[in-house]
Every structure is written in structure tokens, then in C-alpha cells.
Design a protein around this motif. Structure first.
Motif, PDB file in Angstrom:
ATOM      1  N   VAL A   1       0.836  -1.193   0.000  1.00  0.00           N
ATOM      2  CA  VAL A   1       0.000   0.000   0.000  1.00  0.00           C
ATOM      3  C   VAL A   1       0.874   1.247   0.000  1.00  0.00           C
ATOM      4  N   LYS A   2       0.278   2.373  -0.318  1.00  0.00           N
ATOM      5  CA  LYS A   2       1.042   3.618  -0.335  1.00  0.00           C
ATOM      6  C   LYS A   2       1.510   3.981   1.073  1.00  0.00           C
ATOM      7  N   THR A   3       0.592   3.965   2.022  1.00  0.00           N
ATOM      8  CA  THR A   3       0.909   4.340   3.396  1.00  0.00           C
ATOM      9  C   THR A   3       0.472   3.220   4.329  1.00  0.00           C
ATOM     10  N   VAL A   4       1.419   2.636   5.052  1.00  0.00           N
ATOM     11  CA  VAL A   4       1.103   1.557   5.981  1.00  0.00           C
ATOM     12  C   VAL A   4       0.378   2.155   7.187  1.00  0.00           C
ATOM     13  N   PRO A   5      -0.821   1.667   7.502  1.00  0.00           N
ATOM     14  CA  PRO A   5      -1.580   2.264   8.612  1.00  0.00           C
ATOM     15  C   PRO A   5      -0.952   1.958   9.971  1.00  0.00           C
ATOM     16  N   THR A   6      -0.989   2.957  10.845  1.00  0.00           N
ATOM     17  CA  THR A   6      -0.496   2.746  12.210  1.00  0.00           C
ATOM     18  C   THR A   6      -1.609   2.234  13.109  1.00  0.00           C
ATOM     19  N   ASP A   7      -2.832   2.713  12.905  1.00  0.00           N
ATOM     20  CA  ASP A   7      -3.991   2.229  13.653  1.00  0.00           C
ATOM     21  C   ASP A   7      -4.753   1.211  12.813  1.00  0.00           C
ATOM     22  N   ALA A   8      -5.510   0.363  13.472  1.00  0.00           N
ATOM     23  CA  ALA A   8      -6.264  -0.676  12.779  1.00  0.00           C
ATOM     24  C   ALA A   8      -7.534  -0.095  12.160  1.00  0.00           C
ATOM     25  N   TRP A   9      -7.729  -0.351  10.880  1.00  0.00           N
ATOM     26  CA  TRP A   9      -8.953   0.040  10.192  1.00  0.00           C
ATOM     27  C   TRP A   9      -9.953  -1.102  10.351  1.00  0.00           C
TER      28      TRP A   9
END
Length: 324
Positions: free
Chosen positions: A99-107
Motif C-alpha cells: 500500500v502507499k501508506t502503511v496504517p499505524t492504527d487498525a482500520w
């Protein structure tokens, strides 16, 4: 006493250096979209550093030759603790897509009528939706549902990167995506159809997907991984158009750091010039963090080609200008 302190200091410095090296491996994985192969990591780190990062949990060995960040499994645990479904960007990473930006919080996604207390919202990006049983498997949205969810809510470049990754992994097909987008209704449906129309599994990574999104928004129709052949020239470029005689490339984490690589690069771009191909090259930082400048460069190329005077480049921060 002095010798003891000195030894302790040395030990502390060695431990800090080890942690820093391991963090460097994790940063490379994040840079590459949250998932990296052994070969990708070896282009930037020695073997022992990668193995140490995996052994201390800084990165996780998801399968043979594939490494992810620890947050990938942590997000699933977080979703389960909230009685929620892992979705959107977190589901994309869970499925093994870059992905472009790895999420820090869980979606996560919860049912529409559910109310979350303040404490329950910590560490998550909640979404409310009525999920059909076929949209969820083992607590995670299915690949198709994940792509549709991302296309609804993410900016075009991020959504395109997810869709490209899903197609590249053969988790979904173009027909499945197009059909689902065509029948979709409600908020974000138009955005989903736009992503479905432009998604292309030939994109090699999120960097190329994001660059292609910027080109699309500026009115350029370019083919991913196009092969340019002329006498003495055989080159596969990230994005290109034979009609426009244009090659657009995204230079990512791997560099041409050898004499042989430099020589090949010089020959390649000299031949582009000989055969009247314009070559526009953008670094990772340009594509991800200086998109206004990339857009200006694309527009300026078109203006000059049409005999128009290009506009002045956009203002850049001191840090951006110094980096360039």
C-alpha cells in the motif's frame, strides 16, 4: 570502576546500534508498502541485519522470503478485541498487498447501529457498514470488498495503489472489480468506478501506482511497464506512451549504485534522447511528498511540447529545496 563504566557504555552503544539497524530494516519494509521480499531487503541491508530484525520481532517473516511489519498481526488482534471486522487498509496489508501508506492504527468495520465508547475507539479507524456474510472471511473483509472499501474512502492515488496490488496478486480480476463497481450505489460509488476503470495489475509497486494516478489526474494516458524498442534500444519503463514519445519513471529504494548500473543508465537515457523520447524521472520523495512539483513537471512538459511557456514551479519548503 572506570573500566566497568566503559564496558557498560560500550555494551549500551552496541545494543543501541543493533536496535537502530533493526529499525532500519523495518523502515525499509514500511517504505516498500508494508511488505518486502528477501531480495528487496538485501538490496539495502546485509544478511545478518535482516535476520536479526526478524529474530527480535522488528519485522515478521510472513512466509518464505516475505517480511511484514508487526502491526499487520496486531491490527487483526485489535479488531477481534473490538468485535469488529478488519477492513480497508488494514485488510489490504493482511491480504499481503503493498500500500502507499502503511496504517499505524487498525482500520475496522462495525455494524451500522453500533455505538463505540471513547475507550473502544483508541487505536482504531472505525467505519460503519452492513456487511453481507459473503463480504467477510475469518474476521477480515474479502479481497473484493477490501478494494471497494478503500476506493470509497481513500484519495485516488492511495485507492489505485490498493486496487493495483490486488490485481497484481491475482486476488481479484478486472472483471470482478468492474462488475462490482458498476452495481455499486451510495456515497463513494463514483470514486469506486473511477478506480475500477484505471486499475492495472501491471504496476510493479505502490510508487508506480501513485505516479500513474498523478499522470491520470493531469490528463496523461500512459501504459504501465511499456517496452520501448528501437535499433540498439530495448527498454522497459514504468510508464510510457509511444504516441507521445514519453517515458516516465519512478526511482524507488533500489538505486543504480554500481559502475555497471551507471553505465547502463547512461546508455539508456542517451538512446532515449537519440530516438526523441522525453524521459521524466521522479524519486520516491517527489511522488509521495512533493506531488505539486510532479504535477507541475508533467504540465510543463506538455506546455513546452505545445509551444507554450510553462508556469513557474510551485513553492517548496526549505527542507524540500535543500533535499533537491
Amino acid at each position: 570502576m572506570d573500566n566497568t563504566l566503559s564496558a557498560a557504555n560500550v555494551s549500551t552503544m552496541e545494543a543501541m546500534g543493533t536496535r537502530s539497524a533493526a529499525a532500519g530494516v523495518a523502515e525499509t519494509v514500511r517504505f516498500l508498502g508494508g511488505i518486502a521480499t528477501w531480495r528487496e531487503l538485501r538490496s539495502s541491508h546485509p544478511r545478518r541485519r535482516i535476520l536479526r530484525a526478524a529474530s527480535d520481532g522488528t519485522v515478521i517473516r510472513a512466509s518464505k522470503g516475505r517480511y511484514v511489519l508487526p502491526t499487520a498481526s496486531a491490527h487483526f488482534t485489535t479488531a477481534q478485541s473490538r468485535t469488529a471486522v478488519l477492513s480497508h487498509l488494514s485488510a489490504a496489508v493482511h491480504h499481503g498487498w503493498k500500500v502507499k501508506t502503511v496504517p499505524t492504527d487498525a482500520w475496522v468495520t462495525v455494524r451500522r447501529t453500533r455505538r463505540l465508547r471513547r475507550g473502544q475507539r483508541e487505536g482504531i479507524v472505525p467505519h460503519w457498514a452492513a456487511l453481507d456474510p459473503g463480504d467477510v472471511k475469518h474476521g477480515v473483509t474479502t479481497p473484493l470488498r477490501t478494494v471497494l472499501d478503500c476506493a470509497r474512502v481513500l484519495p485516488f492515488d492511495e485507492a489505485l495503489a490498493v486496487a493495483d496490488s490486488a490485481l497484481r496478486a491475482r486476488a481479484i480480476t478486472r472483471t470482478e472489480l468492474s462488475d462490482a463497481a458498476r452495481h455499486l450505489r451510495g456515497p463513494g460509488a463514483m470514486a469506486v468506478r473511477r478506480v475500477a476503470a484505471r486499475a492495472d495489475g501491471r504496476a510493479a509497486n505502490p510508487l508506480e501506482s501513485v505516479l500513474r494516478a498523478l499522470c491520470i489526474e493531469e490528463g496523461f494516458v500512459l501504459t504501465p511497464q511499456i517496452t520501448i524498442t528501437e535499433s540498439g534500444l530495448y527498454a522497459e519503463v514504468d510508464l510510457g506512451s509511444e504516441a507521445l514519445r514519453l517515458a516516465v519513471e519512478a526511482d524507488g529504494f533500489e538505486t543504480h549504485g554500481t559502475r555497471r548500473g551507471l553505465r547502463k543508465d547512461c546508455e539508456r537515457h542517451t538512446l532515449f534522447a537519440i530516438y526523441a523520447y522525453s524521459s521524466l524521472r521522479f524519486a520516491y520523495e517527489h511522488v509521495m511528498f512533493e506531488q505539486d512539483w510532479v504535477r507541475w513537471a508533467l504540465r510543463s512538459w506538455r506546455d513546452v511540447r505545445a509551444g507554450r511557456v510553462p508556469t513557474d514551479p510551485p513553492l517548496r519548503t526549505h527542507r524540500q529545496a535543500r533535499a533537491s
